[in-house]
Each structure stands twice: as structure tokens, then as C-alpha cells.
Design an enzyme around this catalytic site. Structure first.
Site, PDB file in Angstrom:
ATOM      1  N   LYS A   1      -7.670  11.075 -17.249  1.00 31.71           N
ATOM      2  CA  LYS A   1      -7.948  11.828 -18.469  1.00 31.71           C
ATOM      3  C   LYS A   1      -6.719  11.805 -19.392  1.00 31.71           C
ATOM      4  O   LYS A   1      -6.408  10.786 -19.961  1.00 31.71           O
ATOM      5  CB  LYS A   1      -8.384  13.248 -18.104  1.00 31.71           C
ATOM      6  CG  LYS A   1      -9.557  13.281 -17.095  1.00 31.71           C
ATOM      7  CD  LYS A   1     -10.873  12.924 -17.724  1.00 31.71           C
ATOM      8  CE  LYS A   1     -12.010  12.677 -16.742  1.00 31.71           C
ATOM      9  NZ  LYS A   1     -12.302  13.743 -15.797  1.00 31.71           N
TER      10      LYS A   1
ATOM     11  N   TYR B   1     -15.758  20.805 -10.700  1.00 31.09           N
ATOM     12  CA  TYR B   1     -16.212  19.464 -11.118  1.00 31.09           C
ATOM     13  C   TYR B   1     -17.313  19.000 -10.157  1.00 31.09           C
ATOM     14  O   TYR B   1     -17.132  19.040  -8.942  1.00 31.09           O
ATOM     15  CB  TYR B   1     -14.989  18.535 -11.054  1.00 31.09           C
ATOM     16  CG  TYR B   1     -15.212  17.098 -11.403  1.00 31.09           C
ATOM     17  CD1 TYR B   1     -15.628  16.727 -12.675  1.00 31.09           C
ATOM     18  CD2 TYR B   1     -14.975  16.096 -10.465  1.00 31.09           C
ATOM     19  CE1 TYR B   1     -15.801  15.378 -12.997  1.00 31.09           C
ATOM     20  CE2 TYR B   1     -15.144  14.758 -10.779  1.00 31.09           C
ATOM     21  CZ  TYR B   1     -15.561  14.411 -12.053  1.00 31.09           C
ATOM     22  OH  TYR B   1     -15.731  13.087 -12.371  1.00 31.09           O
TER      23      TYR B   1
ATOM     24  N   ARG C   1       0.819  -1.214   0.000  1.00 32.41           N
ATOM     25  CA  ARG C   1       0.000   0.000   0.000  1.00 32.41           C
ATOM     26  C   ARG C   1       0.854   1.266   0.000  1.00 32.41           C
ATOM     27  O   ARG C   1       0.440   2.316  -0.469  1.00 32.41           O
ATOM     28  CB  ARG C   1      -0.890  -0.033   1.249  1.00 32.41           C
ATOM     29  CG  ARG C   1      -2.036   0.949   1.239  1.00 32.41           C
ATOM     30  CD  ARG C   1      -2.909   0.752   2.472  1.00 32.41           C
ATOM     31  NE  ARG C   1      -2.150   0.916   3.688  1.00 32.41           N
ATOM     32  CZ  ARG C   1      -2.241   0.108   4.757  1.00 32.41           C
ATOM     33  NH1 ARG C   1      -3.059  -0.919   4.761  1.00 32.41           N
ATOM     34  NH2 ARG C   1      -1.501   0.327   5.829  1.00 32.41           N
TER      35      ARG C   1
ATOM     36  N   ASP D   1      -7.352  22.113  -9.243  1.00 33.23           N
ATOM     37  CA  ASP D   1      -7.594  20.963 -10.128  1.00 33.23           C
ATOM     38  C   ASP D   1      -7.029  21.322 -11.506  1.00 33.23           C
ATOM     39  O   ASP D   1      -7.555  22.184 -12.207  1.00 33.23           O
ATOM     40  CB  ASP D   1      -9.099  20.671 -10.196  1.00 33.23           C
ATOM     41  CG  ASP D   1      -9.413  19.397 -10.991  1.00 33.23           C
ATOM     42  OD1 ASP D   1      -8.668  19.077 -11.943  1.00 33.23           O
ATOM     43  OD2 ASP D   1     -10.415  18.728 -10.675  1.00 33.23           O
TER      44      ASP D   1
HETATM   45  C1  LIG Z   1     -12.836  13.593 -14.482  1.00 30.45           C
HETATM   46  C2  LIG Z   1     -12.432  14.680 -13.587  1.00 30.45           C
HETATM   47  C3  LIG Z   1     -12.148  14.423 -12.251  1.00 30.45           C
HETATM   48  C4  LIG Z   1     -12.333  13.080 -11.622  1.00 30.45           C
HETATM   49  O1  LIG Z   1     -11.507  12.095 -12.127  1.00 30.45           O
HETATM   50  P1  LIG Z   1     -11.898  10.544 -12.014  1.00 30.45           P
HETATM   51  O2  LIG Z   1     -10.632   9.859 -12.253  1.00 30.45           O
HETATM   52  O3  LIG Z   1     -12.947  10.294 -13.046  1.00 30.45           O
HETATM   53  O4  LIG Z   1     -12.433  10.334 -10.618  1.00 30.45           O
HETATM   54  C5  LIG Z   1     -11.718  15.479 -11.483  1.00 30.45           C
HETATM   55  N1  LIG Z   1     -11.597  16.715 -11.980  1.00 30.45           N
HETATM   56  C6  LIG Z   1     -11.861  16.998 -13.255  1.00 30.45           C
HETATM   57  C7  LIG Z   1     -11.694  18.391 -13.747  1.00 30.45           C
HETATM   58  C8  LIG Z   1     -12.307  15.995 -14.097  1.00 30.45           C
HETATM   59  O5  LIG Z   1     -12.613  16.284 -15.358  1.00 30.45           O
END
Ligand SMILES: *Cc1c(COP(=O)(O)O)cnc(C)c1O
Length: 397
Positions: free
Chosen positions: A210, A113, A60, A185
């Protein structure tokens, strides 16, 4: 890290994407680092076990593959250290929990988000943390919202779905004047096209799901902190038992190698599509911060190094059947939420029901578009046929 015959830094980011996080000389010559699947880590002596003093101690807590990815992301973001989480949302939750306690206040952009919003409104609220949403365009005006118990100021730029550009340096200055942590973010730009630590962030979060993954085949989040913010992050990350799976870590490292070329293509193709859409009679407005004339363009140009392939359009008023006919017949644009892969996406959205600090009132339906790596003329023709399906219904109505 780099093997001894690689010249010292500084190197261009595109070179670092290729060289970082691997050392063929220690991998029997193989180009890529091996994947360690592991829970148990063995210790050579009783003394080493009792003291817990060796580089790797427990699955972990990370493997050599995990360290390679952490080092690579920390370097690209420009932070002091990175930890991994099993999704972008898990990274956001971990980062918020690292700096907040009961009685605290968090200032959250209204353009965040949506699942981040739910985390604040539901889970943080249960633990006595209060969230105040602010207008993403507030800039230095955020100082008026800062309270004695404001510990975190959270920004995301451009905003999810609606693409407002935030003046992060101004927001961060106001937050730091009151000793708050600035969380950012950075998923849209990736660590290549925005350097959050140079613009005042203390923590940068990536949904590596992403663009870093880039192939719609993994879930992962990364959290990178500066020196000041790193200890709290590491402790909370450890105590929550957060970790990412070995194959996903490997895929994320592999995704990184091509991030530079993929993003250049997403940027160029996305802008071309945005310009084309702006000229279409069906489109009322294009929301793309790297498009000249966009309200966010000046901030984008000042602070960002590039743009990704995600933006939105507002259509002129049309009914639900027309919209469904357009979307459901598309050949190359899929209807799916998680963007950043090599494929194009187009989904409807409406943020008006849940915005609280700002009003979102478009004249027609809105679509979020991810421009993938397909040929741009094929993509235009696909949307053009979609608009024709809309028009066909208008005439029969
Ligand atoms: C998709 C996304 C997330 C979350 O990511 P996951 O891996 O799907 O949990 C967070 N912030 C933004 C801006 C996103 O587009």
C-alpha cells in the site's frame, strides 16, 4: 546504514526516511543501494561453509538490500527487528503462525481485513486454533473474553472498510495481563502516523503493497516485533521460507523516500474530500476517523500522528443501476481493491454478510474511497458528475 558524515540520531522521521537504509560511501558513491539478485552465496573456506557463519548465507535468508529495508522499517515502526514477506497477507499469516499452536484461541477484531478472517476461519481452524471475533470498540472489555488458551489478540485500527478506531492501549493492557501477544495491522496509518509499540503492540504488520510502495507496482508485507516477540517471529519466518523478491524490495525502499510527502498530501486531500462529501445531499454518513465528529475521532487524536487518504462513505438509499452509473463513469477514481498508490480509487463494499460479533446495517450502499495525489477540485468535479448520473436515473425511474 548511515555513512559516517551523517550526524547521529535522533533525527526527525522525514530526515530518517531519506537517510536510512543506504550508505553511499559503500556503494561507490551512488545514492541508492544496489539490488542483489541472488540465490547462491559462496563461502571462501570449507570451514566457513560447514559452520555457516557469515553474514549472508542463502538468498532466501536475505541480501544486503533486504537488510537495508528491514532496518529501515524496524526503525520507523520503533520495533526490535523486521522480517519481509511477499505480500501483506503472507505477513499476517506468518505473524499468526509464529505465536499459535493447536488448542490455542485467538481474539480477532470483527473489523479485520477480510482475507485475514479467512485465514483464521479456514487454515487456523484446520490446525486446531479457534478464533473468537470481538467488537472493535470493546476496549478494556476484552478482558472478559480472555481465556487461559488465548495466545493472540489481534487488532486493526481503523477497521478495514468500516474505519472503527480501537483503543489499542486498553486492549493491550488486558492482553498482557494474561500473557497474550498483541498483533496489530498498521497498514492504514503506515509506520509514520501510528507507533504501535508505544501503544502496547508486540507485533506490527504492514501491507507494504500500500503506502510504502506507494505506486501500485509491488506486493510486499513487513512484520516488526519487539524484543519479546522477535525470536518466535524469526524462527517461523525462516521455517515457512518467506522472502520478498529483490526488485520489490528495491521499490519498497524507493517508496519509503517519499512516504512522508505523499502521506501529508493524502491526509490533507482525503480530509478535504471527506468534508466536502459530508456536505453532499447524496451522502448519509462519512466514515473518517480524522474528521471532527467521527465516532473514532477522539482515539485518533489521542494516539495517531496523522491520517492517510483512505475512508468510506455511506450513501442515501439508491438502486444498483444508479450506483453503477455513478462508478462506471468516473474519470479519476478507478475501481480496484489495492489502495495506497498515487491514484484515486472508489469501490462499493458490504461487510454485513460476514460480520459475526457486530452488526453492520447501513441505510444505503457504501463506498470506500482512496484519495490519490490528483488535484482535489478535479476529484470533486469527477464525483459531482457521478452524483449527476445517479440523479438522472432517479428522474427516469
Ligand atoms: C491490503 C491489505 C492487506 C494485505 O496486503 P497484500 O499485500 O495485498 O496481501 C492487509 N491488511 C490491510 C489492512 C490491507 O489493506
Amino acid at each position: 546504514m548511515a555513512s559516517s558524515n551523517i550526524p547521529p540520531r535522533p533525527q526527525h522521521p522525514s530526515t530518517r526516511l531519506v537517510t536510512t537504509g543506504r550508505d553511499p560511501a559503500k556503494q561507490h558513491g551512488f545514492v541508492n543501494p544496489p539490488v542483489y539478485h541472488g540465490s547462491t552465496v559462496l563461502y571462501p573456506t570449507m570451514e566457513s561453509y560447514v559452520s555457516g557463519k557469515q553474514e549472508f548465507t542463502y538468498g532466501r535468508q536475505g541480501t544486503p538490500t533486504v537488510r537495508r529495508l528491514e532496518e529501515a522499517i524496524a526503525e520507523l515502526e520503533g520495533g526490535a527487528g523486521t522480517v519481509l514477506a511477499p505480500s501483506g497477507l503472507a505477513a499476517i499469516a506468518t505473524a499468526l503462525l509464529a505465536y499459535l499452536q493447536a488448542g490455542d484461541n485467538v481474539l480477532m477484531t470483527d473489523s479485520v481485513y477480510r482475507p485475514s478472517r479467512r485465514f483464521c476461519d479456514q487454515l487456523l481452524a484446520r490446525f486446531g486454533v479457534e478464533t473468537t471475533y470481538y467488537d472493535p470498540l470493546i476496549g478494556a472489555g476484552i478482558s472478559e473474553l480472555m481465556r487461559d488458551n488465548t495466545r493472540v489478540v489481534y487488532a486493526e485500527s481503523p477497521g478495514s472498510q468500516t474505519f472503527e478506531m480501537q483503543d489499542l492501549p486498553a486492549i493491550a493492557e488486558a492482553a498482557h495481563a494474561r500473557d497474550a501477544f498483541v498483533l496489530f495491522d498498521n497498514t492504514w496509518a503506515s509506520p509514520l502516523y501510528f507507533k504501535p509499540f508505544q501503544h502496547g503492540a508486540d507485533i506490527s504488520i504492514q501491507a507494504a503493497t500500500k503506502y510504502i510502495g506507494g505506486h501500485a507496482d509491488l506486493m510486499m508485507g513487513t512484520i516488526t516485533a519487539n524484543e519479546r516477540a522477535l525470536p518466535d517471529l524469526q524462527h517461523t519466518h525462516r521455517d515457512l521460507g518467506q522472502c520478498a523478491g529483490p526488485d520489490d524490495v528495491y521499490l519498497a525502499l524507493r517508496g519509503l523516500r517519499t512516504l512522508g510527502v505523499r502521506l501529508e498530501r493524502h491526509w490533507e486531500a482525503g480530509l478535504e474530500m471527506a468534508r466536502w462529501l459530508r456536505s453532499r445531499p447524496e451522502v448519509a454518513r462519512v466514515l473518517h476517523p480524522a474528521l471532527e465528529g467521527d465516532p473514532g475521532y477522539e482515539i485518533w487524536k489521542r494516539d495517531f500522528l496523522g491520517a492517510s487518504g483512505l475512508f468510506a462513505i455511506e450513501l442515501k438509499p439508491c438502486d444498483k443501476e444508479m450506483l453503477a452509473a455513478m462508478l462506471e463513469g468516473l474519470a479519476f477514481f478507478g475501481m480496484g481493491a489495492s489502495w495506497g498508490g498515487y491514484e484515486s480509487l472508489c469501490v462499493p463494499f458490504d461487510v454485513s454478510p460476514y460480520r459475526t460479533a457486530t452488526k453492520w446495517a447501513p441505510e444505503g450502499p457504501c463506498l470506500r474511497i482512496h484519495v490519490g495525489l490528483e488535484n482535489v477540485d478535479d476529484l470533486k468535479a469527477d464525483l459531482e458528475r457521478g452524483f449527476e448520473r445517479m440523479r438522472a436515473l432517479q428522474h427516469t425511474a
